[in-house]
Design a protein around this motif. Structure first.
Motif, short mmCIF file in Angstrom:
data_model
loop_
_atom_site.label_atom_id
_atom_site.label_comp_id
_atom_site.label_asym_id
_atom_site.label_seq_id
_atom_site.Cartn_x
_atom_site.Cartn_y
_atom_site.Cartn_z
N ILE A 3 -7.96 -3.45 11.50
CA ILE A 3 -6.75 -4.01 10.90
C ILE A 3 -7.12 -5.12 9.92
O ILE A 3 -8.04 -5.90 10.18
N ALA A 4 -6.42 -5.17 8.81
CA ALA A 4 -6.74 -6.15 7.76
C ALA A 4 -6.73 -7.58 8.29
O ALA A 4 -5.90 -7.95 9.14
N VAL A 14 0.60 -2.60 3.59
CA VAL A 14 1.22 -2.48 4.92
C VAL A 14 0.11 -2.25 5.93
O VAL A 14 -0.59 -1.24 5.85
N SER A 15 -0.08 -3.18 6.86
CA SER A 15 -1.22 -3.11 7.79
C SER A 15 -0.94 -2.23 8.99
O SER A 15 -1.83 -1.52 9.47
N THR A 16 0.27 -2.26 9.53
CA THR A 16 0.67 -1.41 10.66
C THR A 16 2.17 -1.17 10.56
O THR A 16 2.86 -1.76 9.73
N PHE A 17 2.71 -0.32 11.43
CA PHE A 17 4.15 -0.08 11.50
C PHE A 17 4.66 -0.65 12.82
O PHE A 17 4.57 -0.01 13.86
N SER A 18 5.18 -1.87 12.78
CA SER A 18 5.65 -2.53 13.99
C SER A 18 7.17 -2.71 13.94
O SER A 18 7.84 -2.21 13.04
N THR A 19 7.69 -3.44 14.90
CA THR A 19 9.14 -3.60 15.03
C THR A 19 9.78 -4.15 13.76
O THR A 19 10.86 -3.71 13.36
N ASN A 20 9.14 -5.12 13.12
CA ASN A 20 9.74 -5.77 11.95
C ASN A 20 9.22 -5.26 10.61
O ASN A 20 9.59 -5.79 9.57
N PRO A 54 -3.33 1.99 10.78
CA PRO A 54 -3.49 2.90 11.91
C PRO A 54 -2.21 3.56 12.40
O PRO A 54 -2.23 4.39 13.30
N GLY A 55 -1.07 3.18 11.82
CA GLY A 55 0.19 3.78 12.24
C GLY A 55 1.02 2.81 13.06
O GLY A 55 0.84 1.61 12.99
N GLY A 56 1.93 3.36 13.85
CA GLY A 56 2.80 2.50 14.66
C GLY A 56 4.15 3.11 14.90
O GLY A 56 4.28 4.32 15.13
N LEU A 57 5.18 2.30 14.83
CA LEU A 57 6.53 2.74 15.17
C LEU A 57 7.05 3.80 14.21
O LEU A 57 7.13 3.58 13.01
N MET A 58 7.42 4.93 14.80
CA MET A 58 7.97 6.01 13.98
C MET A 58 9.28 5.61 13.32
O MET A 58 9.54 5.97 12.17
N THR A 59 10.08 4.83 14.01
CA THR A 59 11.34 4.39 13.43
C THR A 59 11.10 3.61 12.14
O THR A 59 11.86 3.75 11.17
#
Length: 501
Positions: free
Chosen positions: A154-155, A239-245, A273-278
């Motif tokens: 992760i960056a 965009v480093s990951t896909f999280s809640t916010n 690396p991916g994360g929340l599909m929403t």
């Protein structure tokens, strides 16, 4: 109908395992909300619809009866083995340990690195990290054979700063082999308090080296942005990951760039690396016309279910500026879903190198004793119906990193002595060659030409030019090489050129 387990979205892997006890009692499903904030991959909540029924009633009933008979026979065999061991083994047997072993064996027999079982202690340890800040090395990992493989660092984390790369294999943690350990067990060994040090033995391209990392608090902010391209006024978003916010942060970034006068956009999904599909659905919908497909999910025996862009995801906010997306081997899962959606449904070009290739959907079931099981239940497909699992997305414009960007870390600086021959010296020669100070072939022998190259570099760096590689010289070398890699970002430069037309 039997109770359905909680279903989650396609995420890059590394997370839990679970515990279906050998009881007739049904597992209690429980939806977990939040990001798997770990140094591992993130599991996401994705409501996967149960497909319609396509069998005639008679066939369906017959198949259900056959399935029940097969299940009954299998369970009798399992119960027989359990009873035999419990009653006859020459030493007392812990019943929970025996049951967990049976469960672990069943899940492992699937041969799927995304399907895992996690006992109570492992579940509690993992759950401590959900929806909170955490400390670690900052790399998403997955099981690979007997060891652990990095999907993406992760960056701005210790793993990224130390030069760890996608597909690096972690073989030892603090000098101890992790062969045979579960993913969660290995990850727990790498976790620890902020500021403490963890030693990892890494294998890359057949070579092994050791790197020491100081654990840090992993950044929570997932989106960064700035203006680039001079008068071309290009907005650059990472965009480093896909999280809640993340979707909220992403929307804020796009609006801020618009106010700054951005006319075009470059969105960098490299190392994500991916994360929340929403989050991926919301973000992709901002670029895709309403009604067009973002992704598809296909469960066994059912037709693929399409997820389409619309106000449901983007809240009515649309971005129409010319855009390109950067991807690489560390772009996985939700990052691939976002990239594929923009590429296939919005005509956005992908620039960089082949993405990771994570194309499956998992469910996570939480049981009454706080153990969990995660199994793969579906495929996710790109808008045009392609399955990119183990293949990845192919960029429209290929622009790989320079060869020196993949050089390994020098594991033992004490090896860098005149007259010695070893792999660390070969790496040193490759550093010097990349910076233009070493002209010969890198052969691992610290001879006269290597000494001369070190002296030449030391003169350039304005430090003591004695030809000896001390800590200061090595640090300067590594820093200058890192800067050169950044200055020669082929993919970024290709995207900038594309958007400057």
């Amino acid at each position: 109908m039997p109770e359905q387990p909680k279903q989650t979205d396609p995420a890059t892997t590394d997370d839990p395992n679970v515990n279906p006890h050998l009881k007739s009692k049904k597992p209690r499903s429980k939806r977990r909300v939040g990001l798997w904030t770990y140094i591992i991959s993130i599991i996401v909540a994705l409501g996967v619809g149960i497909g319609g029924t396509y069998w005639v009633l008679g066939r369906a009933v017959t198949q259900q009866i056959n399935s029940m008979q097969q299940t009954s026979s299998a369970m009798k065999k399992i119960q027989s083995v359990y009873a035999t061991i419990s009653d006859n083994y020459y030493e007392p047997v812990n019943s929970n340990k025996l049951a967990n072993g049976a469960i672990n064996g069943m899940v492992s027999s699937l041969g799927d690195k995304f399907s895992e079982y996690m006992d109570k202690s492992e579940t509690e340890s993992l759950n401590d990290t959900i929806d909170s800040s955490f400390s670690g090395i900052g790399a998403q990992v997955q099981k690979s054979g007997s060891y652990i493989q990095i999907i993406s660092p992760i960056a701005d984390t210790p793993a990224k700063k130390a030069g760890l790369k996608p597909k690096d294999i972690i073989k030892k943690v603090n000098g101890k082999s992790i062969a045979g350990k579960t993913l969660t067990q290995a990850v727990n060994l790498m976790r620890g308090k902020v500021g403490t040090t963890v030693s990892l033995e890494i294998e890359r391209a057949g070579k092994t080296f050791t790197v020491n990392l100081k654990r840090a608090k992993i950044p929570v902010t997932t989106v960064d942005y700035k203006m680039v391209g001079g008068d071309k006024k290009i907005g650059y978003v990472t965009v480093s990951t896909f999280s809640t916010n993340t979707a909220k942060e992403f929307k804020t970034a796009l609006k801020a760039l618009d106010k700054k006068g951005a006319k075009k956009l470059i969105i960098d999904m490299r190392g994500n690396p991916g994360g929340l599909m929403t989050a991926a659905l919301k973000m992709a919908s901002m670029f895709v016309k309403n009604g067009k497909t973002i992704m598809q999910v296909q469960t066994r025996g059912a037709q693929a279910e399409k997820y389409v862009a619309g106000k449901k995801y983007d809240g009515g906010f649309k971005e129409t500026k010319p855009t390109t997306v950067l991807i690489d081997g560390g772009s996985a899962s939700a990052a691939e879903i976002f990239s594929a959606a923009l590429n296939q449904s919005a005509g956005v070009k992908l620039v960089g190198s082949q993405s990771y290739g994570k194309g499956t959907v998992q469910t996570v079931s939480t049981f009454s004793d706080k153990t969990e099981m995660k199994i793969t239940v579906a495929k996710w497909l790109t808008p045009n119906g392609s399955w990119i699992n183990k293949k990845g997305l192919t960029p429209d414009v290929k622009a790989a990193e320079p060869d020196y960007a993949s050089l390994t870390v020098i594991s033992k600086p004490d090896n860098l002595k005149a007259g010695k021959v070893n792999d660390d010296i070969k790496t040193l020669q490759q550093y010097l060659k990349a910076l233009g100070y070493f002209k010969d072939d890198a052969n691992g022998y610290f001879g006269g030409s290597t000494t001369d190259a070190v002296k030449a570099y030391q003169k350039h760096a304005k430090i003591k030019d004695n030809g000896e590689v001390d800590k200061n010289t090595l640090t300067r070398l590594e820093t200058e090489l890192a800067n050169k890699i950044g200055d020669n970002d082929n993919a970024y430069n290709a995207a900038l050129k594309l958007m400057s037309k």
